[in-house]
Design a protein around this motif. Structure first.
Motif, PDB file in Angstrom:
ATOM      1  N   ALA A 115      -4.878  15.545  -1.630  1.00 41.18           N
ATOM      2  CA  ALA A 115      -5.681  14.379  -1.276  1.00 41.18           C
ATOM      3  C   ALA A 115      -4.798  13.164  -1.006  1.00 41.18           C
ATOM      4  N   LEU A 116      -3.750  13.001  -1.783  1.00 42.20           N
ATOM      5  CA  LEU A 116      -2.830  11.882  -1.570  1.00 42.20           C
ATOM      6  C   LEU A 116      -2.038  12.047  -0.279  1.00 42.20           C
TER       7      LEU A 116
ATOM      8  N   ARG B  56       0.838  -1.213   0.000  1.00 40.51           N
ATOM      9  CA  ARG B  56       0.000   0.000   0.000  1.00 40.51           C
ATOM     10  C   ARG B  56       0.866   1.254   0.000  1.00 40.51           C
TER      11      ARG B  56
ATOM     12  N   GLU C  44      -3.188  13.540   2.400  1.00 37.53           N
ATOM     13  CA  GLU C  44      -4.127  13.175   3.465  1.00 37.53           C
ATOM     14  C   GLU C  44      -4.308  11.665   3.555  1.00 37.53           C
ATOM     15  N   GLU C  45      -4.310  11.010   2.402  1.00 37.18           N
ATOM     16  CA  GLU C  45      -4.489   9.556   2.388  1.00 37.18           C
ATOM     17  C   GLU C  45      -3.332   8.835   3.079  1.00 37.18           C
TER      18      GLU C  45
ATOM     19  N   LEU D  97       0.961   4.113  -2.989  1.00 38.44           N
ATOM     20  CA  LEU D  97       0.738   5.524  -2.683  1.00 38.44           C
ATOM     21  C   LEU D  97       1.924   6.365  -3.152  1.00 38.44           C
TER      22      LEU D  97
END
Length: 286
Positions: free
Chosen positions: A280-281, A6, A283-284, A10
């Motif tokens: 957004a990435l 993961r 924050e992910e 990312l």
């Protein structure tokens, strides 16, 4: 996927967004370039250079490296941005794209640009060049692989199919043809101009082992390459289904011409969209 996988996915997604930003800046400064075609193949290039391929920017001529051929050479802004981020040359060189005398011309030059393994010009050349590279590597008993990124409209060139026959005849299983299946070419939709489907069956009939994947999903891209690598004997073809202009809503919806000439306001708007994706990435990943 486990936690490490993961994290890797990312990381690749973050790199891809930054590459798209640089490509947009390059094309804007040059006031010339193929934005949609460049954006559709970013994720494939990021996957290859930042995960799969065996390369060393500190030793670009290392004989044991994997080779990459960009047959759809008009999408070279994405390759240049990836090479800069990988460390082959300074990122500032990107802003000289298409300038007279620059290292980064409108098609790749391999003589004086670090990280470029083959030139490109007329569509259809890259497949044949890749066959020659793969044959040479086998004759030298090197386990290096050759990855050739092709456009789907490019497959309307007969030379591509001659190369596929050659690769199959000589059992070049160290050769991967990756097809950026975005469905577009200069004059419009590929299927309206000269239909390619059923593409997978056609490739298989020429002796290639063929896989299909989502060209924007890193986990699925990885799965396709893993499956292809298990096939011993025949050359491989991976059909990567992509979106023309991926990452920019206006481009994905057909609101940007094939050869983009963008105003300052348009560039600002498009960068804002990519910056929102970056946020957004971030924050992910927290």
């Amino acid at each position: 996927m486990n936690a490490l996988e993961r994290d890797l996915e990312l990381q690749l997604r973050r790199i891809a967004v930054e590459v798209r930003k640089d490509v947009l800046r390059m094309i804007s400064i040059a006031d010339s370039g193929h934005l949609g075609s460049s954006f559709s193949c970013v994720d494939i290039l990021v996957y290859l250079y930042f995960h799969l391929m065996k390369v060393n920017p500190a030793e670009p001529d290392w004989m044991g490296r994997d080779r990459f051929v960009l047959s759809k050479g008009h999408a070279c802004p994405s390759l240049y941005a990836v090479l800069a981020r990988k460390g082959y040359f300074e990122r500032e060189e990107l802003w000289n794209y298409r300038k007279l005398g620059s290292l980064l011309q409108g098609h790749p030059l391999y003589i004086n640009t670090l990280g470029i393994d083959a030139p490109s010009g007329s569509l259809g050349m890259g497949a044949g060049i890749s066959c020659g590279m793969a044959m040479a590597l086998k004759s030298l008993s090197l386990d290096s692989k050759v990855f050739c990124l092709m456009g789907d409209g490019e497959l309307q060139e007969g030379s591509c199919w001659e190369a596929f026959m050659t690769a199959s005849h000589w059992k070049l299983d160290n050769l991967f043809f990756v097809i950026d299946r975005n469905g577009q070419q200069m004059e419009g939709h590929t299927e309206a101009i000269k239909a390619l489907e059923p593409l997978k069956r056609k490739l298989e009939s020429f002796g290639l082992v063929c896989f299909e994947t989502d060209g924007h999903d890193f986990s699925l891209i990885d799965e396709a390459f893993a499956q292809a690598s298990l096939a011993k004997g025949p050359p491989k073809a991976i059909i990567a289904h992509t979106k023309w202009g991926r990452g920019i809503t206006l481009a994905e919806n057909g609101g940007i011409p094939v050869k983009a000439s963008l105003s300052r306001n348009e560039v600002t708007m498009l960068l804002d969209e990519l910056n929102r994706e970056s946020m957004a990435l971030s924050e992910e990943g927290r």
